[in-house]
Design an enzyme around this catalytic site. Structure first.
Site, PDB file in Angstrom:
ATOM      1  N   GLU A  81       6.602  -9.399  56.440  1.00 21.68           N
ATOM      2  CA  GLU A  81       7.044  -9.478  57.836  1.00 21.68           C
ATOM      3  C   GLU A  81       8.492  -9.908  57.954  1.00 21.68           C
ATOM      4  O   GLU A  81       8.979 -10.673  57.128  1.00 21.68           O
ATOM      5  CB  GLU A  81       6.251 -10.578  58.555  1.00 21.68           C
ATOM      6  CG  GLU A  81       4.865 -10.200  58.909  1.00 21.68           C
ATOM      7  CD  GLU A  81       4.169 -11.355  59.629  1.00 21.68           C
ATOM      8  OE1 GLU A  81       2.959 -11.438  59.520  1.00 21.68           O
ATOM      9  OE2 GLU A  81       4.871 -12.164  60.285  1.00 21.68           O
ATOM     10  N   CYS A 139       4.047 -17.460  62.040  1.00 23.24           N
ATOM     11  CA  CYS A 139       4.398 -17.094  60.685  1.00 23.24           C
ATOM     12  C   CYS A 139       3.227 -16.436  59.944  1.00 23.24           C
ATOM     13  O   CYS A 139       2.189 -17.053  59.754  1.00 23.24           O
ATOM     14  CB  CYS A 139       4.732 -18.412  60.016  1.00 23.24           C
ATOM     15  SG  CYS A 139       5.942 -18.304  58.797  1.00 23.24           S
TER      16      CYS A 139
HETATM   17  N1  SAH Z   1       8.064 -22.185  53.003  1.00 28.54           N
HETATM   18  C1  SAH Z   1       9.199 -22.505  53.793  1.00 28.54           C
HETATM   19  C2  SAH Z   1       9.638 -21.405  54.742  1.00 28.54           C
HETATM   20  C3  SAH Z   1       8.578 -20.643  55.475  1.00 28.54           C
HETATM   21  S1  SAH Z   1       7.713 -21.482  56.770  1.00 28.54           S
HETATM   22  C4  SAH Z   1       8.976 -23.808  54.531  1.00 28.54           C
HETATM   23  O1  SAH Z   1       7.913 -24.389  54.386  1.00 28.54           O
HETATM   24  O2  SAH Z   1       9.881 -24.275  55.201  1.00 28.54           O
HETATM   25  C5  SAH Z   1       8.914 -21.646  58.035  1.00 28.54           C
HETATM   26  C6  SAH Z   1       8.571 -22.688  59.083  1.00 28.54           C
HETATM   27  O3  SAH Z   1       7.537 -22.210  59.971  1.00 28.54           O
HETATM   28  C7  SAH Z   1       8.041 -23.964  58.469  1.00 28.54           C
HETATM   29  O4  SAH Z   1       8.609 -25.091  59.052  1.00 28.54           O
HETATM   30  C8  SAH Z   1       6.561 -23.849  58.770  1.00 28.54           C
HETATM   31  O5  SAH Z   1       5.976 -25.085  58.687  1.00 28.54           O
HETATM   32  C9  SAH Z   1       6.566 -23.212  60.145  1.00 28.54           C
HETATM   33  N2  SAH Z   1       5.303 -22.655  60.606  1.00 28.54           N
HETATM   34  C10 SAH Z   1       4.291 -22.159  59.871  1.00 28.54           C
HETATM   35  N3  SAH Z   1       3.263 -21.793  60.642  1.00 28.54           N
HETATM   36  C11 SAH Z   1       3.613 -22.048  61.927  1.00 28.54           C
HETATM   37  C12 SAH Z   1       2.968 -21.876  63.190  1.00 28.54           C
HETATM   38  N4  SAH Z   1       1.759 -21.335  63.287  1.00 28.54           N
HETATM   39  N5  SAH Z   1       3.646 -22.267  64.295  1.00 28.54           N
HETATM   40  C13 SAH Z   1       4.892 -22.773  64.208  1.00 28.54           C
HETATM   41  N6  SAH Z   1       5.546 -22.945  63.047  1.00 28.54           N
HETATM   42  C14 SAH Z   1       4.925 -22.595  61.914  1.00 28.54           C
END
Ligand code: SAH
Length: 336
Positions: free
Chosen positions: A89, A327
Site C-alpha cells: 500500500e 495502516c
Molecule cells: N514500523 C514503523 C512504521 C510503520 S507504522 C513504526 O512503527 O513507526 C506508522 C505509524 O502508524 C506508527 O506510529 C503506527 O503505530 C501507526 N499506526 C498503526 N496502525 C494504526 C491505526 N490503526 N491508526 C492510527 N495509527 C496507526
C-alpha cells in the site's frame, strides 16, 4: 535480473566503466529514469546501441501496477501489485504545504504491534529500493503531480530493512534522482535502537519519528513486543544520544487508544518521560479496525495536559476514514 532502479549513481558509474562504457552514461541513464521517466531502455535515444543492448541484457524495469485505488478529496490510497504478485500500500495526502506520500518498506511486518493492521500479515519479504522508488513514480504518473514530502510510515518496519531503506533515501534524495530534500523525508521506527544509532552515524538530515504509544514498559510491551527487546530506558537513552549528536529534533508518535493509554495519568507520565528532550509529540487519533481497540475521546484533554507540562505537541490531521486509511487495512481487507 537486477532492477535498474536499485542503483545509486556511483554504483551505476562503476558498472559502466567496468564494462568499457563512459562514466557520464550513468548520468544520462539517470536523466531518462528520473527526469524523463521512460519505461524501456529503447527510449533512451541518446545512448549507443551497444549500451542499450548491455542494459537490456543485464537490467530490468519495474512493472508495478495499480490494483486498486480508493479516493477522497484530500487522500488517495493505492494498492499496488509487485512483479511477484505480492501487494503493498501507499497513501498520498494533500497538505497545504505539499503532497505527502506514505510508502511501505516491507511486504507485511514482523513487529506485531497489537493495534496495527499491517502486522496481521507476517512479513513475506523486504522491499528492494527499486520497489520503494516505484511507489513514488507510479503514483506521480497516475495523478500527474509531484510528490514533495515522503513518510516511511506505511506497511513494514523501515529499520528491519535498513540497507535497502538507506539506499532508497540516497537515490530519491540525489539531485539527479527524484530530488526530494532530506528535510522533507521522515523515517518512522518502532524503536530498534541499534539501527537508530546506525542511522545517526550516517546522519542524512532525514527526520526521525519514533512510535512510542506508551510511557511505561508494562503498557508499551503489551502494545509493542519490540519493547521487550529494547525497553523505554534503552530507547530514551538512545534518543538522547541521537539528539545530542545530530542536533535534530525527534518526533514521538503516540496513538490515543480509548481507556488504554489516554488517561490524565498517562499524559503526565509521558510529559515526565520527555521533559527536557528536543522533541515533539504527534498525537494520532486511532483509526479503528476490526480489533479490540477503540478511538480515544480524550484527544484534546491529553493535548492540553502535555501543553501545560511544556511538551510540544500536535494532533495529526485525520485523513480519509472513508478510504480504509488505517495502516495496512486496504491490503488486509483485500486478503479476506
Ligand atoms: N514500523 C514503523 C512504521 C510503520 S507504522 C513504526 O512503527 O513507526 C506508522 C505509524 O502508524 C506508527 O506510529 C503506527 O503505530 C501507526 N499506526 C498503526 N496502525 C494504526 C491505526 N490503526 N491508526 C492510527 N495509527 C496507526
Amino acid at each position: 535480473m537486477k532492477n535498474i532502479y536499485n542503483y545509486k549513481l556511483e554504483e551505476l558509474e562503476k558498472i559502466l566503466i567496468e564494462n568499457n562504457f563512459k562514466k557520464y552514461n550513468a548520468s544520462q541513464i539517470y536523466d531518462w529514469l528520473y527526469q524523463k521517466r521512460v519505461s524501456s531502455f529503447e527510449e533512451m535515444t541518446n545512448l549507443k546501441k551497444e549500451l542499450i543492448d548491455f542494459l537490456n541484457t543485464n537490467f530490468e524495469f519495474n512493472n508495478m501496477s495499480v490494483l486498486k485505488k480508493e479516493e477522497d478529496a484530500d487522500v488517495k490510497k493505492y494498492l499496488l501489485n509487485l512483479n511477484d504478485d505480492n501487494t503493498i500500500e501507499a497513501v498520498l495526502m494533500f497538505h497545504n504545504y505539499g503532497n505527502s506520500l506514505c510508502i511501505s518498506t516491507q511486504i507485511g511486518c514482523n513487529m506485531n504491534c497489537a493495534f496495527c493492521e499491517s502486522g496481521k500479515l507476517k512479513k513475506i519479504r523486504d522491499l528492494e529500493a527499486s520497489e520503494m522508488i516505484n511507489q513514488i513514480l507510479v503514483i506521480e504518473k497516475d495523478l500527474g503531480i509531484k510528490i514533495t514530502h515522503l513518510v516511511l510510515m506505511g506497511i513494514g518496519e523501515p529499520f528491519d530493512n535498513f540497507e535497502n531503506v538507506m539506499k532508497f533515501i540516497e537515490i530519491i534524495n540525489h539531485p539527479k534522482g527524484i530530488n526530494i530534500g532530506s528535510r522533507h523525508i521522515t523515517v518512522s521506527t518502532c524503536g530498534i535502537t541499534p539501527k537508530i544509532i546506525k542511522f545517526m552515524e550516517i546522519n542524512k538530515q532525514v527526520n526521525l519519528a519514533i512510535s512510542l504509544h506508551a510511557a511505561n514498559d508494562e503498557l508499551r510491551s503489551s502494545l509493542m513486543p519490540i519493547n521487550k527487546v529494547y525497553n523505554i530506558n534503552n530507547l530514551i537513552g538512545t534518543i538522547k544520544r541521537y539528539i545530542e549528536t545530530t542536533n535534530r529534533r525527534i518526533t514521538f508518535e503516540y496513538i490515543l487508544l480509548k481507556d488504554v493509554n489516554d488517561s490524565y495519568e498517562s499524559a503526565l507520565e509521558l510529559s515526565k518521560l520527555l521533559r527536557g528532550l528536543n522533541c515533539y509529540v504527534n498525537l494520532i487519533p486511532y483509526n479503528e479496525t476490526k480489533n479490540k481497540f477503540k478511538k480515544s475521546d480524550k484527544v484534546m484533554e491529553f493535548y492540553d495536559t502535555l501543553k501545560k507540562n511544556k511538551i510540544q505537541v500536535t494532533v495529526r490531521r485525520e485523513f480519509g476514514s472513508k478510504v480504509s486509511a488505517a495502516c495496512g487495512q486496504l491490503r488486509s481487507n483485500s486478503k479476506e
